[in-house]
Design an enzyme around this catalytic site. Structure first.
Site, PDB file in Angstrom:
ATOM      1  N   ARG A  90       0.842  -1.198   0.000  1.00 20.49           N
ATOM      2  CA  ARG A  90       0.000   0.000   0.000  1.00 20.49           C
ATOM      3  C   ARG A  90       0.869   1.236   0.000  1.00 20.49           C
ATOM      4  NH1 ARG A  90      -4.373   0.370   4.704  1.00 20.49           N
ATOM      5  NH2 ARG A  90      -2.479   0.635   5.955  1.00 20.49           N
ATOM      6  N   THR A 129      -0.836   7.573  -0.893  1.00 20.98           N
ATOM      7  CA  THR A 129      -2.147   7.509  -1.554  1.00 20.98           C
ATOM      8  C   THR A 129      -3.028   6.385  -1.032  1.00 20.98           C
ATOM      9  OG1 THR A 129      -1.357   6.020  -3.294  1.00 20.98           O
ATOM     10  CG2 THR A 129      -1.072   8.395  -3.646  1.00 20.98           C
ATOM     11  N   ASP A 176      -0.305  -3.365  13.085  1.00 16.19           N
ATOM     12  CA  ASP A 176       0.186  -3.802  11.770  1.00 16.19           C
ATOM     13  C   ASP A 176       0.440  -5.301  11.831  1.00 16.19           C
ATOM     14  OD1 ASP A 176       2.202  -4.539   9.695  1.00 16.19           O
ATOM     15  OD2 ASP A 176       2.059  -2.409   9.206  1.00 16.19           O
ATOM     16  N   ASP A 229       3.985  -6.613  10.728  1.00 23.18           N
ATOM     17  CA  ASP A 229       5.032  -6.284  11.709  1.00 23.18           C
ATOM     18  C   ASP A 229       4.914  -7.142  12.958  1.00 23.18           C
ATOM     19  OD1 ASP A 229       6.236  -4.416  10.132  1.00 23.18           O
ATOM     20  OD2 ASP A 229       5.245  -2.700  11.062  1.00 23.18           O
TER      21      ASP A 229
END
Length: 209
Positions: free
Chosen positions: A104, A108, A200, A203
């Site tokens: 990603r 944006t 996340d 992660d």
């Protein structure tokens, strides 16, 4: 919610709560994530077609059901989707595996593809898209677009968490694709992460936070 199944099994909800805990170790997070993947796999495959076949038990010959048709395709979106893969392969050891590499763009939030590989006969198989965090919906839509370009006709999405925005985005572009998720969290932060969420996933799973 139409087109969405929330898997409210007590074991799924319990393990999700454990995952949300920010103090969970990398090892513990990874193990729980895989376990939830296995449990979600039970639900998303609940209506697979069966056919009768003859089998000889130690005592008699009988007609008994088995799965019909070609083996499924598991299609994890890398990285997070890989966390579901091992647990699902425990139940579906003969499944084919497609890989969808997306990241990603941090500015944006648009999904950018960097790798794609799928079975040549994907059009003849049910595809389970493993996308644990259905946040903005951009990655899910990009993955579904790519799989359909490759010929996929029957697709389902398996999530850990989803948001109303992500669900709306998928259903707006792919209304034929049903979504299974453990929970729907209501918010996205400015970076496109689900709140309260689990952080996340990549992660936390791989210790890169």
């Amino acid at each position: 919610m139409r087109g969405v199944t929330i898997v409210d099994h007590p074991l799924v909800q319990h393990k999700l709560t454990l995952l949300r805990d920010k103090s969970r170790s990398t090892k513990g997070f990874r193990e729980l994530f895989s376990e939830i993947g296995t449990l979600l796999c039970y639900e998303v495959t609940r209506d697979l077609p069966l056919e009768m076949t003859e089998v000889e038990t130690p005592f008699a010959t009988m007609q008994s059901p088995r799965l019909s048709g070609k083996k499924l395709v598991l299609a994890p979106i890398v990285r997070a989707g890989m966390g579901f893969l091992e647990g699902m392969l425990e139940l579906l050891p003969s499944a084919r595996v497609a890989h969808i590499g997306l990241y990603r763009d941090p500015r944006t939030l648009v999904a950018v593809e960097y790798f794609f590989k799928a079975p040549d006969d994907i059009a003849e198989r049910l595809v389970l898209v493993l996308h644990p965090m259905l946040a903005t919906g951009n990655s899910a839509v990009a993955a579904l677009d790519r799989l359909k370009e490759a010929g996929a006709k029957s697709l389902r999405i398996v999530c850990l968490l989803a948001t109303p925005q992500g669900i709306d985005k998928v259903q707006g572009h792919h209304p034929d694709v049903h979504i299974w998720t453990a929970a729907i969290d209501e918010e996205l932060d400015a970076s496109g992460y689900i709140v309260p969420g689990v952080g996340d996933v990549g992660d936390r799973m791989y210790g890169t936070k």
